[in-house]
Scaffold this motif. Structure first.
Motif, PDB file in Angstrom:
ATOM      1  N   UNK A 197       0.786  -1.231   0.000  1.00 29.54           N
ATOM      2  CA  UNK A 197       0.000   0.000   0.000  1.00 29.54           C
ATOM      3  C   UNK A 197       0.813   1.272   0.000  1.00 29.54           C
ATOM      4  N   UNK A 198       2.126   1.182  -0.215  1.00 24.42           N
ATOM      5  CA  UNK A 198       2.996   2.362  -0.137  1.00 24.42           C
ATOM      6  C   UNK A 198       2.831   3.273  -1.349  1.00 24.42           C
ATOM      7  N   UNK A 199       3.075   4.560  -1.133  1.00 25.68           N
ATOM      8  CA  UNK A 199       3.230   5.518  -2.234  1.00 25.68           C
ATOM      9  C   UNK A 199       4.677   5.388  -2.685  1.00 25.68           C
ATOM     10  N   UNK A 200       4.906   4.625  -3.751  1.00 26.76           N
ATOM     11  CA  UNK A 200       6.273   4.268  -4.134  1.00 26.76           C
ATOM     12  C   UNK A 200       6.971   5.423  -4.839  1.00 26.76           C
ATOM     13  N   UNK A 202       5.791   9.523  -6.732  1.00 33.38           N
ATOM     14  CA  UNK A 202       4.663  10.462  -6.784  1.00 33.38           C
ATOM     15  C   UNK A 202       3.553  10.020  -7.738  1.00 33.38           C
ATOM     16  N   UNK A 203       3.936   9.298  -8.783  1.00 30.48           N
ATOM     17  CA  UNK A 203       2.950   8.876  -9.788  1.00 30.48           C
ATOM     18  C   UNK A 203       2.472   7.446  -9.576  1.00 30.48           C
ATOM     19  N   UNK A 204       2.968   6.756  -8.565  1.00 28.18           N
ATOM     20  CA  UNK A 204       2.647   5.329  -8.404  1.00 28.18           C
ATOM     21  C   UNK A 204       2.290   5.021  -6.948  1.00 28.18           C
ATOM     22  N   UNK A 205       1.034   4.655  -6.725  1.00 30.59           N
ATOM     23  CA  UNK A 205       0.580   4.203  -5.420  1.00 30.59           C
ATOM     24  C   UNK A 205       0.324   2.704  -5.495  1.00 30.59           C
ATOM     25  N   UNK A 206       1.010   1.939  -4.654  1.00 33.89           N
ATOM     26  CA  UNK A 206       0.752   0.499  -4.594  1.00 33.89           C
ATOM     27  C   UNK A 206      -0.589   0.263  -3.895  1.00 33.89           C
ATOM     28  N   UNK A 207      -1.368  -0.676  -4.427  1.00 36.41           N
ATOM     29  CA  UNK A 207      -2.654  -1.039  -3.853  1.00 36.41           C
ATOM     30  C   UNK A 207      -2.573  -2.510  -3.456  1.00 36.41           C
ATOM     31  N   UNK A 208      -2.706  -2.782  -2.177  1.00 34.72           N
ATOM     32  CA  UNK A 208      -2.589  -4.158  -1.701  1.00 34.72           C
ATOM     33  C   UNK A 208      -3.777  -4.978  -2.188  1.00 34.72           C
ATOM     34  N   UNK A 209      -3.509  -6.012  -2.982  1.00 33.15           N
ATOM     35  CA  UNK A 209      -4.561  -6.890  -3.509  1.00 33.15           C
ATOM     36  C   UNK A 209      -4.104  -8.342  -3.350  1.00 33.15           C
ATOM     37  N   UNK A 210      -3.706  -8.694  -2.152  1.00 29.33           N
ATOM     38  CA  UNK A 210      -3.169 -10.036  -1.913  1.00 29.33           C
ATOM     39  C   UNK A 210      -4.260 -11.089  -2.032  1.00 29.33           C
ATOM     40  N   UNK A 211      -3.832 -12.289  -2.296  1.00 28.70           N
ATOM     41  CA  UNK A 211      -4.740 -13.414  -2.465  1.00 28.70           C
ATOM     42  C   UNK A 211      -4.275 -14.272  -3.617  1.00 28.70           C
ATOM     43  N   UNK A 212      -4.066 -13.640  -4.781  1.00 30.94           N
ATOM     44  CA  UNK A 212      -3.479 -14.391  -5.895  1.00 30.94           C
ATOM     45  C   UNK A 212      -2.091 -14.878  -5.486  1.00 30.94           C
ATOM     46  N   UNK A 213      -1.315 -13.993  -4.856  1.00 32.60           N
ATOM     47  CA  UNK A 213      -0.093 -14.360  -4.148  1.00 32.60           C
ATOM     48  C   UNK A 213      -0.094 -13.596  -2.830  1.00 32.60           C
ATOM     49  N   UNK A 214       0.856 -13.940  -1.969  1.00 33.09           N
ATOM     50  CA  UNK A 214       0.878 -13.364  -0.619  1.00 33.09           C
ATOM     51  C   UNK A 214       1.111 -11.866  -0.620  1.00 33.09           C
ATOM     52  N   UNK A 215       1.823 -11.370  -1.632  1.00 34.22           N
ATOM     53  CA  UNK A 215       2.134  -9.943  -1.668  1.00 34.22           C
ATOM     54  C   UNK A 215       1.707  -9.263  -2.946  1.00 34.22           C
TER      55      UNK A 215
END
Length: 301
Positions: A197-200, A202-215
């Motif tokens: 979920x980090x703001x990696x 300025x133009x890229x925000x990670x969105x946690x969508x685990x389940x398909x894989x752990x991370x």
């Protein structure tokens, strides 16, 4: 340095084996035709950012209820037939995304290289886009399955993008190090893990969508209101994944989480009319998820 193995890469062995046995809308430009070497691109904009869909190839999986629509092969066949698709196969594209942001060149996932016979076209597509591997400054990995990470290294085992920083979630990196240590070691010098979920950038925000894989991470790309969601493998197929999000996928590491995340993500995308880049939907994978009579449907851009 030896080329990394295809043994697991976070539980993808079964998928690769099955594949081997099977044969306001922003202005965009039409996709380029495939080149003689298989390269294909599609230029578009994410607000002020230049973006390019890069074809890495395609993959076909038997509709036998073993990988997708687990236990629902006949029902899936009926859904496919309703929209004029073959009943016996699921056809998926593989298309990494390139984004130019100021002095940075961002690449989202890196394709399958030679893990899948009908893939490995990313280098040709990059060439069509006028981008060299050395131009890429940042790589964002959704998850560590072969069709998303194998392009990080060449057939000889060297880093394919030697100066790029490789971003992926810390849980995904830990899983890759544990399950494929040789592959992880080959890219470790360039890897910069982030908290889910980090703001990696300025133009890229990670969105946690685990389940398909752990991370597993999706990525919200752009700034302000001009953003799209790079979906990763939250959904694989325009019909089966969207119309029946509760149907399990065999290579999901946590079926309950993956099924819930798929349904929740699709619902939010449809409600907010969020622009989507779907790596496995028909090329170029750009469009919207819409609510259609109580189910979800894909509206290509």
């Amino acid at each position: 340095m030896n080329a990394p193995s295809l043994v697991s890469l976070v539980s993808l062995a079964a998928f690769v084996s099955l594949v081997a046995c099977s044969s306001s809308t922003p202005k965009t430009t039409p996709p380029s035709p495939a080149g003689g070497d298989g390269g294909r691109i599609h230029r578009f904009r994410i607000g002020a950012l230049d973006a390019i869909a890069l074809s890495d190839g395609t993959v076909s999986v038997p509709n036998d209820g073993a990988v997708f629509a687990v236990g629902h092969a006949e029902e899936a066949a009926d859904l496919l037939a309703l929209v004029g698709m073959p009943r016996d196969e699921l056809h998926l594209s593989i298309q990494p995304l390139l984004v130019k942001a100021d002095t940075r060149v961002l690449l989202f996932d890196t394709g399958a290289r030679d893990a899948i016979a009908t893939a490995g076209r990313l280098p040709a597509s990059l060439a069509l886009a006028g981008v060299t591997p050395g131009d890429v400054t940042d790589i964002f990995i959704s998850h560590a399955h072969s069709d998303h990470v194998f392009g990080l290294v060449t057939a000889a085992g060297a880093r394919a993008f030697p100066t790029a920083t490789i971003h992926l979630s810390a849980p995904e990196w830990a899983a890759l190090e544990a399950e494929e240590p040789a592959f992880a070691a080959s890219i470790a010098a360039n890897v910069k893990p982030f908290a889910p979920g980090a703001q990696v950038l300025p133009e890229v925000l990670a969105v946690e969508t685990r389940g398909h894989t752990a991370g597993h991470s999706s990525y919200l790309v752009g700034t302000g209101d001009d953003r799209l969601l790079y979906l990763g493998d939250v959904a694989h197929h325009t019909v089966v994944s969207l119309q029946r999000p509760a149907w399990s996928v065999a290579v999901d590491s946590d079926h309950a989480s993956a099924d819930a995340v798929r349904a929740q993500t699709l619902s939010r995308l449809a409600a907010a009319h969020t622009r989507v880049y779907a790596v496995h939907f028909p090329f170029p994978g750009l469009g919207h998820v819409v609510d259609q009579d109580g189910a979800f449907a894909w509206q290509a851009e």
